[in-house]
Design a protein around this motif. Structure first.
Motif, mmCIF file in Angstrom:
data_model
loop_
_atom_site.group_PDB
_atom_site.id
_atom_site.type_symbol
_atom_site.label_atom_id
_atom_site.label_comp_id
_atom_site.label_asym_id
_atom_site.label_seq_id
_atom_site.Cartn_x
_atom_site.Cartn_y
_atom_site.Cartn_z
ATOM 1 N N GLY A 172 -1.498 7.137 -1.628
ATOM 2 C CA GLY A 172 -1.686 6.919 -3.064
ATOM 3 C C GLY A 172 -0.587 7.575 -3.876
ATOM 4 O O GLY A 172 0.571 7.613 -3.463
ATOM 5 N N ASP A 181 -7.516 9.960 6.152
ATOM 6 C CA ASP A 181 -8.683 9.210 6.617
ATOM 7 C C ASP A 181 -9.420 8.598 5.427
ATOM 8 O O ASP A 181 -9.784 7.423 5.454
ATOM 9 N N SER A 182 -9.637 9.386 4.387
ATOM 10 C CA SER A 182 -10.313 8.876 3.187
ATOM 11 C C SER A 182 -9.477 7.807 2.499
ATOM 12 O O SER A 182 -9.995 6.781 2.063
ATOM 13 N N TRP A 183 -8.170 8.059 2.395
ATOM 14 C CA TRP A 183 -7.289 7.084 1.750
ATOM 15 C C TRP A 183 -7.349 5.751 2.499
ATOM 16 O O TRP A 183 -7.544 4.697 1.881
ATOM 17 N N HIS A 230 0.852 -1.190 0.000
ATOM 18 C CA HIS A 230 0.000 0.000 0.000
ATOM 19 C C HIS A 230 0.887 1.239 0.000
ATOM 20 O O HIS A 230 1.613 1.475 0.966
ATOM 21 N N ASP A 244 -5.778 13.529 2.165
ATOM 22 C CA ASP A 244 -6.781 13.219 3.187
ATOM 23 C C ASP A 244 -6.555 11.748 3.569
ATOM 24 O O ASP A 244 -7.060 10.840 2.913
ATOM 25 N N SER A 290 -9.612 4.551 4.547
ATOM 26 C CA SER A 290 -10.925 3.899 4.541
ATOM 27 C C SER A 290 -11.209 3.194 3.215
ATOM 28 O O SER A 290 -12.056 2.312 3.152
ATOM 29 N N ALA A 291 -10.482 3.543 2.180
ATOM 30 C CA ALA A 291 -10.660 2.902 0.875
ATOM 31 C C ALA A 291 -9.746 1.680 0.702
ATOM 32 O O ALA A 291 -9.773 1.028 -0.334
ATOM 33 N N GLN A 292 -8.948 1.378 1.714
ATOM 34 C CA GLN A 292 -7.996 0.273 1.643
ATOM 35 C C GLN A 292 -8.459 -0.883 2.528
ATOM 36 O O GLN A 292 -9.192 -0.674 3.488
ATOM 37 N N THR A 293 -7.971 -2.066 2.224
ATOM 38 C CA THR A 293 -8.140 -3.226 3.091
ATOM 39 C C THR A 293 -6.741 -3.697 3.463
ATOM 40 O O THR A 293 -5.958 -4.054 2.580
#
Length: 172
Positions: A32, A43-45, A28, A41, A47-50
């Motif tokens: 990005g 937090d947004s980045w 990861h 951001d 939350s879009a990851q596993t």
């Protein structure tokens, strides 16, 4: 000699499971394409990851301008308490392996950057997608999580194998 050849298929299975697990680990790039930077951001980045055990975080940033510190816990994360750092990295390109399930907290060590939002909370799930650990039955060996051996689709719900040598009887 017959006894030792009985274990060859098991050894092949263990090797395949271990290699498959490593091959499927994700890398990861934190933030990005923008990397570890104040403009992201996080937090947004995140939350879009596993994130799963075995995955790696890649921090890419300008050395001297930013750094990466791992914080001791959520309290230090929320208050940007850089003084409680468990680890500090400053080379400009660092990789952190996610070796166990649970939360981890990272922030920039440059004064003021954490307070401006340059921090990220990573929650890592077990490699099989669960948040709990598996305990094998007594006398059994827990093998690493594995992908389906004969399948063309990859499932995110793999389960660990248990091998119980005490349950095999010797026929000599």
């Amino acid at each position: 000699m017959e006894v030792s050849t009985r274990f060859v298929p098991l050894l092949v299975l263990i090797l395949t499971a271990t290699l498959s697990r490593e091959a499927l680990a994700a890398k990861h790039a934190v933030g990005g394409s923008q990397g570890w930077d104040e403009s992201v951001d996080f937090d947004s980045w995140a939350s879009a990851q596993t994130f799963k055990v075995g995955d790696e975080l890649e921090f890419k940033y300008t050395a001297g301008l930013h750094s990466v510190v791992e914080l001791a816990g959520e309290s230090a994360y929320k208050s940007c308490d850089i003084g409680s750092a468990l680890n500090s990295l400053n080379g400009g390109s660092n990789t952190v392996k996610l070796s166990k399930p649970g939360p981890r907290y990272f922030a920039c060590g440059t004064p003021g950057h954490c307070e401006q939002g340059m921090k990220v909370k990573i929650t890592t799930a077990a490699a099989d997608g669960s948040s709990s650990t598996t305990t094998p039955p007594s006398g059994c060996l827990l093998l690493p999580p594995h992908p389906p051996i004969f399948s063309f689709s990859v499932s995110s719900h793999w389960s660990p194998l248990c091998w119980c040598p005490s349950r095999f009887s010797s026929r000599e």
